[in-house]
Design an enzyme around this catalytic site. Structure first.
Site, PDB file in Angstrom:
ATOM      1  N   HIS A  46       0.844  -1.189   0.000  1.00  0.00           N
ATOM      2  CA  HIS A  46       0.000   0.000   0.000  1.00  0.00           C
ATOM      3  C   HIS A  46       0.880   1.239   0.000  1.00  0.00           C
ATOM      4  O   HIS A  46       2.025   1.210   0.471  1.00  0.00           O
ATOM      5  CB  HIS A  46      -0.897   0.013   1.237  1.00  0.00           C
ATOM      6  CG  HIS A  46      -1.998  -0.993   1.189  1.00  0.00           C
ATOM      7  ND1 HIS A  46      -3.092  -0.918   2.019  1.00  0.00           N
ATOM      8  CD2 HIS A  46      -2.174  -2.099   0.438  1.00  0.00           C
ATOM      9  CE1 HIS A  46      -3.903  -1.940   1.764  1.00  0.00           C
ATOM     10  NE2 HIS A  46      -3.358  -2.670   0.816  1.00  0.00           N
ATOM     11  N   GLU A  48       0.889   3.873   1.838  1.00  0.00           N
ATOM     12  CA  GLU A  48       1.358   4.287   3.154  1.00  0.00           C
ATOM     13  C   GLU A  48       2.532   3.432   3.623  1.00  0.00           C
ATOM     14  O   GLU A  48       3.516   3.963   4.154  1.00  0.00           O
ATOM     15  CB  GLU A  48       0.231   4.173   4.196  1.00  0.00           C
ATOM     16  CG  GLU A  48      -0.983   5.023   3.886  1.00  0.00           C
ATOM     17  CD  GLU A  48      -2.057   4.289   3.093  1.00  0.00           C
ATOM     18  OE1 GLU A  48      -3.239   4.625   3.270  1.00  0.00           O
ATOM     19  OE2 GLU A  48      -1.719   3.388   2.299  1.00  0.00           O
ATOM     20  N   CYS A  76      -6.169   1.942   5.795  1.00  0.00           N
ATOM     21  CA  CYS A  76      -6.817   0.690   6.187  1.00  0.00           C
ATOM     22  C   CYS A  76      -6.258   0.258   7.545  1.00  0.00           C
ATOM     23  O   CYS A  76      -5.319   0.879   8.062  1.00  0.00           O
ATOM     24  CB  CYS A  76      -6.558  -0.381   5.128  1.00  0.00           C
ATOM     25  SG  CYS A  76      -4.850  -0.987   5.122  1.00  0.00           S
ATOM     26  N   CYS A  79      -2.388  -0.273   7.495  1.00  0.00           N
ATOM     27  CA  CYS A  79      -1.626   0.972   7.394  1.00  0.00           C
ATOM     28  C   CYS A  79      -1.772   1.818   8.654  1.00  0.00           C
ATOM     29  O   CYS A  79      -0.798   2.434   9.097  1.00  0.00           O
ATOM     30  CB  CYS A  79      -2.065   1.741   6.156  1.00  0.00           C
ATOM     31  SG  CYS A  79      -1.658   0.877   4.617  1.00  0.00           S
TER      32      CYS A  79
END
Length: 143
Positions: A46, A48, A76, A79
């Protein structure tokens, strides 16, 4: 946030869900990332996570104290957990994620009093612009 949006556009161009993130310390970008789950075949890739990892490498330290993380989409649970563990000072994100958001939309991990680290949060920055990028991506997927 403009740089995080540039990262999201890069993800869009690579046919990834268009999410971007940048880590900033003392006004300088020290880490950046965009979603790469499809290209890397990695569910943890992801934006992040990539930006946090990049910032940790830059600082040669896993503790990112004093860092502000700008994300185009609400993080999410994975993260959000990484943000807490990295001791990030401040999180600024644009668009809420009603399906996976872990900073208030579905759950709120970063504001749990049980954790030993508190993250300052600001949301809604450039929300309309980010929403348009997300809608463009999903419209292309449906067509």
């Amino acid at each position: 946030m403009a740089e995080a949006i540039k990262e999201a556009v890069r993800a869009l161009e690579e046919d990834e869900v268009p999410v971007g993130a940048v880590a900033v310390l003392n006004g300088q970008i020290i880490g950046r990332g965009h979603n790469r789950t499809e290209s890397l075949k990695d569910p943890t890739a992801h934006a992040e996570i990539i930006a946090i990892s990049s910032a940790a490498n830059y600082l040669n330290n896993w503790r990112l104290q004093g860092v502000t993380l700008y994300c185009t989409l609400e993080p999410c649970p994975m993260c959000a957990g990484a943000i807490i563990l990295a001791r990030i000072k401040r999180l600024v994100f644009g668009l809420k994620d009603q399906k996976f958001g872990a900073v208030g939309s579905v759950v709120d991990l970063v504001n749990r009093k049980l954790f030993n680290h508190k993250v300052e949060v600001r949301s809604g920055m450039e929300e309309k612009r980010i929403k348009a990028i997300m809608q463009e991506f999903f419209k292309k997927k449906r067509d």
